[in-house]
Design a protein around this motif. Structure first.
Motif, PDB file in Angstrom:
ATOM      1  N   ASP A 100       2.503  11.016  13.178  1.00 53.89           N
ATOM      2  CA  ASP A 100       2.441  12.479  13.197  1.00 53.89           C
ATOM      3  C   ASP A 100       2.288  13.025  11.780  1.00 53.89           C
ATOM      4  OD1 ASP A 100       2.816  12.248  15.898  1.00 53.89           O
ATOM      5  OD2 ASP A 100       4.940  12.803  15.857  1.00 53.89           O
ATOM      6  N   ARG A 101       3.064  12.456  10.851  1.00 51.99           N
ATOM      7  CA  ARG A 101       2.996  12.936   9.465  1.00 51.99           C
ATOM      8  C   ARG A 101       1.633  12.649   8.847  1.00 51.99           C
ATOM      9  NH1 ARG A 101       8.530  11.452   6.280  1.00 51.99           N
ATOM     10  NH2 ARG A 101       7.350  12.472   4.605  1.00 51.99           N
ATOM     11  N   VAL A 102       1.126  11.446   9.075  1.00 52.78           N
ATOM     12  CA  VAL A 102      -0.134  11.058   8.443  1.00 52.78           C
ATOM     13  C   VAL A 102      -1.306  11.827   9.033  1.00 52.78           C
ATOM     14  CG1 VAL A 102      -1.761   9.155   8.121  1.00 52.78           C
ATOM     15  CG2 VAL A 102       0.687   8.791   7.745  1.00 52.78           C
ATOM     16  N   ARG A 103      -1.305  12.046  10.349  1.00 57.34           N
ATOM     17  CA  ARG A 103      -2.426  12.768  10.969  1.00 57.34           C
ATOM     18  C   ARG A 103      -2.528  14.198  10.424  1.00 57.34           C
ATOM     19  NH1 ARG A 103      -1.761   9.113  15.253  1.00 57.34           N
ATOM     20  NH2 ARG A 103       0.153  10.103  16.004  1.00 57.34           N
ATOM     21  N   ARG A 104      -1.385  14.836  10.185  1.00 56.63           N
ATOM     22  CA  ARG A 104      -1.427  16.179   9.583  1.00 56.63           C
ATOM     23  C   ARG A 104      -2.068  16.138   8.202  1.00 56.63           C
ATOM     24  NH1 ARG A 104       3.789  16.815  11.730  1.00 56.63           N
ATOM     25  NH2 ARG A 104       4.721  16.429   9.695  1.00 56.63           N
ATOM     26  N   LEU A 105      -1.728  15.105   7.433  1.00 50.56           N
ATOM     27  CA  LEU A 105      -2.318  14.979   6.104  1.00 50.56           C
ATOM     28  C   LEU A 105      -3.825  14.738   6.174  1.00 50.56           C
ATOM     29  CD1 LEU A 105       0.192  12.835   4.009  1.00 50.56           C
ATOM     30  CD2 LEU A 105      -0.393  15.240   3.708  1.00 50.56           C
TER      31      LEU A 105
ATOM     32  N   LEU B 130       5.806   4.895  -0.546  1.00 49.14           N
ATOM     33  CA  LEU B 130       6.537   6.063  -0.040  1.00 49.14           C
ATOM     34  C   LEU B 130       6.500   7.193  -1.067  1.00 49.14           C
ATOM     35  CD1 LEU B 130       8.278   7.409   2.099  1.00 49.14           C
ATOM     36  CD2 LEU B 130      10.284   6.360   1.039  1.00 49.14           C
ATOM     37  N   HIS B 131       6.680   6.849  -2.326  1.00 47.11           N
ATOM     38  CA  HIS B 131       6.619   7.834  -3.409  1.00 47.11           C
ATOM     39  C   HIS B 131       5.284   8.571  -3.379  1.00 47.11           C
ATOM     40  CE1 HIS B 131       6.957   9.389  -7.560  1.00 47.11           C
ATOM     41  NE2 HIS B 131       5.729   8.956  -7.723  1.00 47.11           N
ATOM     42  N   ARG B 132       4.180   7.827  -3.218  1.00 49.07           N
ATOM     43  CA  ARG B 132       2.859   8.465  -3.190  1.00 49.07           C
ATOM     44  C   ARG B 132       2.679   9.312  -1.938  1.00 49.07           C
ATOM     45  NH1 ARG B 132       1.195   2.955  -4.365  1.00 49.07           N
ATOM     46  NH2 ARG B 132       1.258   2.649  -6.620  1.00 49.07           N
ATOM     47  N   LEU B 133       3.204   8.842  -0.800  1.00 48.61           N
ATOM     48  CA  LEU B 133       3.105   9.625   0.431  1.00 48.61           C
ATOM     49  C   LEU B 133       3.804  10.970   0.267  1.00 48.61           C
ATOM     50  CD1 LEU B 133       2.410  10.004   3.425  1.00 48.61           C
ATOM     51  CD2 LEU B 133       4.515   8.765   3.983  1.00 48.61           C
ATOM     52  N   LEU B 134       5.002  10.961  -0.305  1.00 47.32           N
ATOM     53  CA  LEU B 134       5.724  12.207  -0.529  1.00 47.32           C
ATOM     54  C   LEU B 134       4.966  13.109  -1.504  1.00 47.32           C
ATOM     55  CD1 LEU B 134       9.366  10.806  -0.833  1.00 47.32           C
ATOM     56  CD2 LEU B 134       8.323  11.939   1.140  1.00 47.32           C
ATOM     57  N   ALA B 135       4.363  12.502  -2.521  1.00 49.26           N
ATOM     58  CA  ALA B 135       3.599  13.287  -3.493  1.00 49.26           C
ATOM     59  C   ALA B 135       2.384  13.935  -2.837  1.00 49.26           C
ATOM     60  CB  ALA B 135       3.160  12.398  -4.654  1.00 49.26           C
ATOM     61  N   VAL B 136       1.696  13.195  -1.965  1.00 45.02           N
ATOM     62  CA  VAL B 136       0.539  13.754  -1.261  1.00 45.02           C
ATOM     63  C   VAL B 136       0.980  14.884  -0.340  1.00 45.02           C
ATOM     64  CG1 VAL B 136      -1.285  13.273   0.416  1.00 45.02           C
ATOM     65  CG2 VAL B 136      -0.826  11.642  -1.410  1.00 45.02           C
ATOM     66  N   GLU B 137       2.106  14.716   0.351  1.00 46.55           N
ATOM     67  CA  GLU B 137       2.610  15.771   1.233  1.00 46.55           C
ATOM     68  C   GLU B 137       2.944  17.035   0.448  1.00 46.55           C
ATOM     69  OE1 GLU B 137       4.596  13.606   5.073  1.00 46.55           O
ATOM     70  OE2 GLU B 137       5.816  13.724   3.264  1.00 46.55           O
ATOM     71  N   GLU B 138       3.590  16.867  -0.692  1.00 42.61           N
ATOM     72  CA  GLU B 138       3.918  18.031  -1.524  1.00 42.61           C
ATOM     73  C   GLU B 138       2.652  18.724  -2.021  1.00 42.61           C
ATOM     74  OE1 GLU B 138       6.657  17.120  -4.627  1.00 42.61           O
ATOM     75  OE2 GLU B 138       8.097  16.179  -3.271  1.00 42.61           O
TER      76      GLU B 138
END
Length: 213
Positions: free
Chosen positions: A25-30, A69-77
């Motif tokens: 769900d998180r990745v599809r939104r991105l 995980l660090h990069r995923l959070l950075a992309v989300e932000e």
């Protein structure tokens, strides 16, 4: 239900506990927000495309590399930043390139990245409406809490975290609580704890966090 289907259900439940919701769900939104393919996002995160697909489908539960995980959070932000809509395609590409080069392998790197994001959040707050200010603070707080959770769970099992908390419980109860909440608690509990203890620093530009030795 087959064994494979049961594994997916279990893994999605674990992802919800660890990361707040299933990773698919998180990745599809991105992907929708950024206009990227799965392979394009995998390159930014430092994963293989098949690995990202397995995480999204629930065939795998855990992001085992803290840097990913660090990069995923950075992309989300980045995607949640109100300024995102005003960026050119080249600007988006350049920021994603910068994120892909980031690493969370060293504690000092994590501290520096956190400081940068707090500063960026404050800058956005200065120019954003009140509702967006609150959203920015909430996103920053939730992201940081999830990162702490992932790091603890990467270096120790649930039993080891419980044992460590029991050893220090009498002399250092607050530290023991931190281990239990972030190590074995639900993501919502970790986010609430982070908001209570560190949230004030994100909310008030005049308040500075204690120095890190």
């Amino acid at each position: 239900m087959s064994v494979a289907e049961g594994t997916v259900v279990r893994n999605r439940a674990l992802q919800t506990e660890w990361y707040g919701e299933p990773l698919g769900d998180r990745v599809r939104r991105l992907l929708d927000r950024l206009g990227l393919s799965q392979s394009g996002l995998a390159n930014v995160l430092g994963l293989s495309a098949p690995m990202l697909s397995q995480l999204m489908s629930g065939q795998r539960a855990k992001i085992s590399n803290p840097a990913v995980l660090h990069r995923l959070l950075a992309v989300e932000e980045f995607a949640a930043d109100p300024a995102f809509d005003g960026l050119t395609a080249a600007g988006v590409k350049e920021r994603l390139r910068e994120i892909s080069a980031e690493s969370a392998a060293a504690t000092t790197g994590l501290r520096a990245a956190t400081s940068d994001r707090v500063a960026a959040g404050r800058a956005r707050r200065d120019r954003a409406p009140d509702g967006r200010m609150e959203d920015d603070r909430r996103v920053a707080s939730e992201s940081a809490a999830r990162l702490v959770q992932a790091l603890l769970r990467e270096v120790a099992s649930a039993a080891e975290i419980d044992d460590a908390a029991a050893l220090i419980d009498e002399r250092f109860p607050e530290l023991a609580e931190l281990l239990r909440v972030y190590g074995n608690g639900r993501t919502s509990e970790a986010e609430a704890h982070f908001a209570r203890t560190i949230g004030a620093y994100l909310a008030a530009p005049s308040v500075q966090p204690p120095p890190v030795e």
